[in-house]
Enzyme design. Structure first.
Site, short mmCIF file in Angstrom:
data_model
loop_
_atom_site.label_atom_id
_atom_site.label_comp_id
_atom_site.label_asym_id
_atom_site.label_seq_id
_atom_site.Cartn_x
_atom_site.Cartn_y
_atom_site.Cartn_z
CE LYS A 79 32.68 47.12 26.46
NZ LYS A 79 33.87 47.85 26.03
N GLY A 115 33.88 43.32 34.46
CA GLY A 115 33.69 44.38 35.46
C GLY A 115 34.80 45.41 35.52
CB THR A 116 35.80 47.61 38.34
OG1 THR A 116 34.47 48.07 38.56
CG2 THR A 116 36.80 48.72 38.61
N GLY A 149 46.68 57.32 47.12
CA GLY A 149 46.45 55.92 47.49
C GLY A 149 47.05 55.04 46.42
CD GLU A 169 46.74 61.09 50.54
OE1 GLU A 169 46.41 60.59 49.46
OE2 GLU A 169 46.03 61.02 51.57
N GLY A 189 38.80 57.36 46.17
CA GLY A 189 38.04 56.25 46.75
C GLY A 189 36.95 55.78 45.82
CG HIS A 243 71.19 29.70 43.32
ND1 HIS A 243 71.15 30.96 43.91
CD2 HIS A 243 72.34 29.64 42.62
CE1 HIS A 243 72.26 31.61 43.58
NE2 HIS A 243 73.01 30.84 42.78
C1 LIG Z 1 42.22 51.79 38.60
C2 LIG Z 1 42.00 50.55 39.42
C3 LIG Z 1 43.00 49.62 39.56
C4 LIG Z 1 42.81 48.47 40.32
N1 LIG Z 1 43.83 47.58 40.43
C5 LIG Z 1 43.64 46.46 41.18
C6 LIG Z 1 44.68 45.48 41.29
O1 LIG Z 1 45.76 45.62 40.73
N2 LIG Z 1 44.43 44.38 42.02
C7 LIG Z 1 43.23 44.18 42.66
O2 LIG Z 1 43.05 43.15 43.32
N3 LIG Z 1 42.24 45.09 42.58
C8 LIG Z 1 42.41 46.21 41.84
N4 LIG Z 1 41.39 47.12 41.73
C9 LIG Z 1 40.12 46.84 42.43
C10 LIG Z 1 39.27 45.82 41.66
O3 LIG Z 1 39.08 46.26 40.34
C11 LIG Z 1 37.93 45.62 42.35
O4 LIG Z 1 38.16 45.30 43.71
C12 LIG Z 1 37.15 44.50 41.71
O5 LIG Z 1 36.89 44.78 40.35
C13 LIG Z 1 35.83 44.28 42.45
O6 LIG Z 1 35.15 43.23 41.85
P1 LIG Z 1 33.56 43.12 41.93
O7 LIG Z 1 33.22 41.89 41.17
O8 LIG Z 1 33.12 43.23 43.32
O9 LIG Z 1 32.99 44.42 41.19
P2 LIG Z 1 33.26 45.06 39.78
O10 LIG Z 1 34.52 44.61 39.18
O11 LIG Z 1 33.04 46.52 39.97
O12 LIG Z 1 32.10 44.45 38.87
C14 LIG Z 1 30.77 44.71 39.13
C15 LIG Z 1 30.00 44.51 37.85
O13 LIG Z 1 28.61 44.60 38.14
C16 LIG Z 1 27.95 45.29 37.08
N5 LIG Z 1 26.71 45.83 37.63
C17 LIG Z 1 26.55 46.79 38.56
N6 LIG Z 1 25.23 46.96 38.82
C18 LIG Z 1 24.54 46.09 38.03
C19 LIG Z 1 23.17 45.78 37.85
N7 LIG Z 1 22.21 46.36 38.58
N8 LIG Z 1 22.83 44.86 36.93
C20 LIG Z 1 23.81 44.20 36.19
N9 LIG Z 1 25.12 44.46 36.33
C21 LIG Z 1 25.50 45.38 37.25
C22 LIG Z 1 28.97 46.35 36.68
O14 LIG Z 1 28.71 46.80 35.36
C23 LIG Z 1 30.28 45.57 36.80
O15 LIG Z 1 30.60 44.95 35.58
C24 LIG Z 1 41.56 48.26 40.96
C25 LIG Z 1 40.52 49.18 40.81
C26 LIG Z 1 40.74 50.32 40.05
C27 LIG Z 1 39.61 51.30 39.89
#
Ligand SMILES: Cc1cc2nc3c(=O)[nH]c(=O)nc-3n(C[C@H](O)[C@H](O)[C@H](O)COP(=O)(O)OP(=O)(O)OC[C@H]3O[C@@H](n4cnc5c(N)ncnc54)[C@H](O)[C@@H]3O)c2cc1C
Length: 501
Positions: free
Chosen positions: A38, A41-42, A190, A211, A287, A467
């Site tokens: 979607k 992403g994450t 973490g 932890e 992690g 303020h």
């Molecule tokens: C529970 C949780 C809470 C978080 N809270 C925060 C926060 O508050 N603040 C913050 O800055 N960060 C937070 N993070 C971290 C943050 O979500 C990630 O650092 C960030 O989403 C990374 O972005 P990205 O674009 O590198 O990858 P992602 O967001 O992981 O996106 C990668 C995308 O690539 C797609 N993909 C993978 N392989 C393929 C392929 N071969 N073909 C097509 N599509 C593909 C995946 O489906 C995904 O949609 C959190 C993470 C988690 C798990």
């Protein structure tokens, strides 16, 4: 079949990829954005946004408990985790639609499916395939490729993650997960583990965290760790520190976690004294694993190291000219805003190398990198911690200012916590800051801007802050560095400190 041609193909539409796609279009590039799940992403679906939506619900519960003090009697209130989840799902959906709309608005082509680099080089461009179940295999051509495939929860075989009772953060943030359990164990204290612990405990679960390290959120300043640990304990969260989890399993009616002391070597843990914990479910939060499999990297010659795609740390280009990688899949600091910023840099470099776009090549600078933690209270930090500054041989001046001394914080009933600002003694330039308390992540942004532009604590002192606002924490914290915080008792101004006025 004629292959569609693009200036840039971006694989992965998380905050790294979707941001890079919009930036590319803003410079006039023809962009293909490939996503197998979607858009968002994450960060949007399984990370930042859903957790912050749940945090907002949890924070409101906390505020309701204090309502009487504000003059509002709420004798009967009922929490509904299911409704908080429904709100979270709605927010995610709306933001996802927003991202889709933006891509369409910028005329970027979205391809849904698994992206993989098939062949190519910088002169001829690259062939990228998109594969989706029950659909024809598509191939597009792009002059440059940006890999932004992100990460997923790290899995350890001994922790038998069954997605029923032994869960990852992906399971918990799944739109259908809407019942809270009475007893929850979280493996890993973490950022993610502590944020979930805070949410679950506020919704009434009995939470235990196990932890390995001697402290939760080990990267923060010791004073911040001490306060957050105390706060988590006040919420009823039990934190077992310095323990190595040996196994986690679903017993059929709950979970059983076996641990031992963390200082026992791995090969001797089988015979070590065990600690046994039981609960209804267990969240494994130890992690993230980089998503670099099945991208065609080996064939094309892009190197990885323990899953992380190796890039030039300044330009984000991989060892194969014309292919860049950004975000979690590169490792480093795995945060959404880092991924987006890396997207900016990779797009600039990719398009600058093509020559006919209005952007220059650039390099990345990670010196000023804010980070936030949404526990209660919030935590924000940027730049160096005191220990790091000492290790770098910097003579540090530190100023601290408590929320309890700030008028606005008192009015809001948000008196907990403090800001600490570090400056280099030789020139008063700000080198770092940590804050725990309301709006800490927002306050840190002002410090980040100041650091990025090499400002001193005097520069912040000379900037009029409105303020009463929480932003005055930054003003008073900066002034505290040189003994000038007005609302804090202190020693007289040091005779060796020079003031510009
Ligand atoms: C529970 C949780 C809470 C978080 N809270 C925060 C926060 O508050 N603040 C913050 O800055 N960060 C937070 N993070 C971290 C943050 O979500 C990630 O650092 C960030 O989403 C990374 O972005 P990205 O674009 O590198 O990858 P992602 O967001 O992981 O996106 C990668 C995308 O690539 C797609 N993909 C993978 N392989 C393929 C392929 N071969 N073909 C097509 N599509 C593909 C995946 O489906 C995904 O949609 C959190 C993470 C988690 C798990």
């Amino acid at each position: 079949m004629t292959e569609k041609q693009y200036d840039i193909a971006i694989i992965g539409a998380g905050p790294g990829g979707y941001h890079a796609a919009i930036r590319g279009a803003q410079y006039g590039a023809k962009v293909a954005l490939i996503e197998k799940n979607k858009l968002g992403g994450t960060c949007l679906h399984r990370g930042c946004i859903p957790t912050k939506s749940l945090y907002a619900s949890a924070h409101l519960i906390e505020k309701i408990k204090e309502a009487e003090d504000f003059g509002i009697e709420i004798p009967h209130y009922k929490t509904s985790f299911a409704k908080a989840i429904a709100r979270k799902n709605r927010i995610v959906k709306e933001l996802e639609e927003g991202i889709i709309g933006l891509q369409k608005g910028w005329k970027n082509d979205i391809y849904m499916g698994h992206g993989k680099i098939l062949s190519g080089n910088i002169e001829d461009g690259f062939e990228v395939s998109i594969e989706k179940e029950e659909e024809d295999f598509k191939i597009i051509k792009a002059k440059r490729v940006i890999i932004a495939t992100g990460s997923s929860p790290a899995l350890i075989p001994a922790f038998k993650i069954d997605h029923e009772r032994v869960l990852t953060s992906d399971d918990i943030l799944n739109p259908n997960f809407n019942t809270i359990s009475e007893r929850i164990i979280i493996v890993g204290a973490g950022v993610i583990g502590c944020e979930f612990a805070n949410i679950f405990a506020t919704f009434g679960s009995k939470v235990e965290i196990i932890e390995f390290l001697p402290n939760p959120i080990a990267t923060e300043e010791p004073m911040i760790i001490k306060l957050i640990q105390k706060k988590l304990e006040v919420l009823g969260i039990v934190i077992h520190l310095s323990q190595a989890v040996i196994s986690v399993e679903n017993t059929g009616f709950g979970v059983k976690v076996i641990a031992c002391s963390a200082d026992i070597p791995r090969d001797q843990r089988a015979d070590a004294e065990k600690f046994i914990y039981e609960a209804d479910l267990c969240l494994i939060s130890i992690g993230r694993a980089k998503e670099s499999d099945n991208l065609g990297l080996e064939k094309i010659g892009v190197e990885t190291e323990r899953g992380a795609i190796k890039v030039n740390p300044s330009t984000l280009e991989t060892g194969v000219e014309g292919i860049y990688a950004i975000g979690d899949v590169v490792g480093g600091v795995m945060l959404a805003h880092v991924a987006s910023h890396e997207g900016d840099v990779a797009v600039a470099n990719a398009l600058a190398s093509l020559g006919n776009f209005p952007v220059n090549s650039t390099t990345i600078d990670y010196d000023v990198l804010p980070a936030t933690i949404f526990t209660s209270p919030n935590i924000g930090s940027v730049g160096l911690r005191r220990k790091q500054a000492k290790e770098k041989g910097i003579d540090v001046l530190m100023g601290q200012f408590p929320f309890s001394a700030l008028g606005k914080a008192k009015c809001m009933g948000e008196e907990e916590g403090f800001i600490m600002i570090l400056a280099d003694k030789k020139d008063y330039r700000i080198i770092g800051a940590s804050c725990i308390g309301t709006a800490a992540p927002e306050l840190i942004s002002e410090i980040a801007l100041a650091m990025k532009h090499g400002l001193t604590v005097h520069d912040i002192g000379k900037t009029i802050h409105s303020h009463p606002t929480i932003s005055e924490m930054v003003l008073e914290g900066s002034e505290a560095v040189v003994g000038k915080a007005v609302h804090k008792k202190g020693r007289p101004i040091h005779p060796k400190i020079h003031y510009s006025y």
